[in-house]
Design a protein around this motif. Structure first.
Motif, PDB file in Angstrom:
ATOM      1  N   GLU A  40       0.832  -1.213   0.000  1.00 19.08           N
ATOM      2  CA  GLU A  40       0.000   0.000   0.000  1.00 19.08           C
ATOM      3  C   GLU A  40       0.863   1.259   0.000  1.00 19.08           C
ATOM      4  N   LEU A  41       1.870   1.312   0.845  1.00 21.40           N
ATOM      5  CA  LEU A  41       2.771   2.471   0.881  1.00 21.40           C
ATOM      6  C   LEU A  41       3.479   2.663  -0.456  1.00 21.40           C
TER       7      LEU A  41
ATOM      8  N   GLY B 270       2.509   1.656  -3.435  1.00 22.77           N
ATOM      9  CA  GLY B 270       1.560   2.084  -4.455  1.00 22.77           C
ATOM     10  C   GLY B 270       1.065   3.506  -4.272  1.00 22.77           C
ATOM     11  N   GLU B 271       0.795   3.882  -3.047  1.00 17.62           N
ATOM     12  CA  GLU B 271       0.212   5.195  -2.795  1.00 17.62           C
ATOM     13  C   GLU B 271       1.234   6.320  -2.664  1.00 17.62           C
ATOM     14  N   GLU B 272       2.452   5.996  -2.217  1.00 12.60           N
ATOM     15  CA  GLU B 272       3.411   7.068  -1.949  1.00 12.60           C
ATOM     16  C   GLU B 272       4.692   7.003  -2.780  1.00 12.60           C
TER      17      GLU B 272
ATOM     18  N   PRO C 254       3.903   7.431  -7.061  1.00 17.04           N
ATOM     19  CA  PRO C 254       3.693   8.805  -7.544  1.00 17.04           C
ATOM     20  C   PRO C 254       4.986   9.632  -7.614  1.00 17.04           C
TER      21      PRO C 254
END
Length: 167
Positions: free
Chosen positions: A151-152, A154-156, A159
């Protein structure tokens, strides 16, 4: 793991390549051989044909990520200990190739930190060797920590990588 010879053969076939385990400096040499052969055969190669594969440990804190990276190193050492190219002493697997084996796992293989730190390390390694892509191993166990790391990442991390001009 891709050797210089196999990189040259891949460029002659116009294939993309990905390599792992090696230091960034060694990967840069392998990718330079690939680009040299691509030039020789008239194949316009660039970062989009080249990737590095890394064990990535990302966590909310640097300390948590470093601990996860230590576990990843242990798991990697255990998994590769049976590889005949490693030799008889798995304790020398990381950063110290066994005589005659030609196989080791460089510390560059393991990237760890907070999302910003991980993104910075990935960008630095890709720029240094000319890779346009990374394949990230985000842990081997299926548990809550791995789910959080995915999750980290992919989300942070992604990007940041998308905004960066890597190569």
């Amino acid at each position: 793991m891709v050797s210089t010879a196999s990189a040259i053969r891949s460029a002659a076939r116009r294939s993309k390549i990905c390599t792992a385990f090696e230091s960034v400096a060694r990967i840069a040499e392998i990718f330079e051989a690939y680009r040299g052969e691509a030039d020789r055969v008239g194949f316009n190669s660039g970062p989009e044909q080249l990737a590095i594969r890394r064990n990535v440990s990302v966590a909310p804190s640097e300390e948590q990520a470093r601990e996860a990276s230590r576990v990843a190193m242990d798991v990697t050492s255990t998994l590769l200990a049976a590889d005949p190219r490693v030799g008889s002493n798995p304790s020398t697997l990381l950063d110290a190739p066994n005589a005659g084996s030609g196989f080791s796992v460089h510390a560059d293989e393991f990237i760890a930190g907070t999302p910003g730190q991980v993104a910075e390390q990935i960008i630095e390694q890709c720029r240094a060797c000319g890779a346009g892509h990374i394949l990230a191993i985000l842990g081997r166990a299926v548990d809550q920590r791995r789910a959080e790391a995915v999750e980290l990442f992919g989300e942070e991390v992604i990007p940041i990588l998308r905004r960066a001009e890597i190569a």
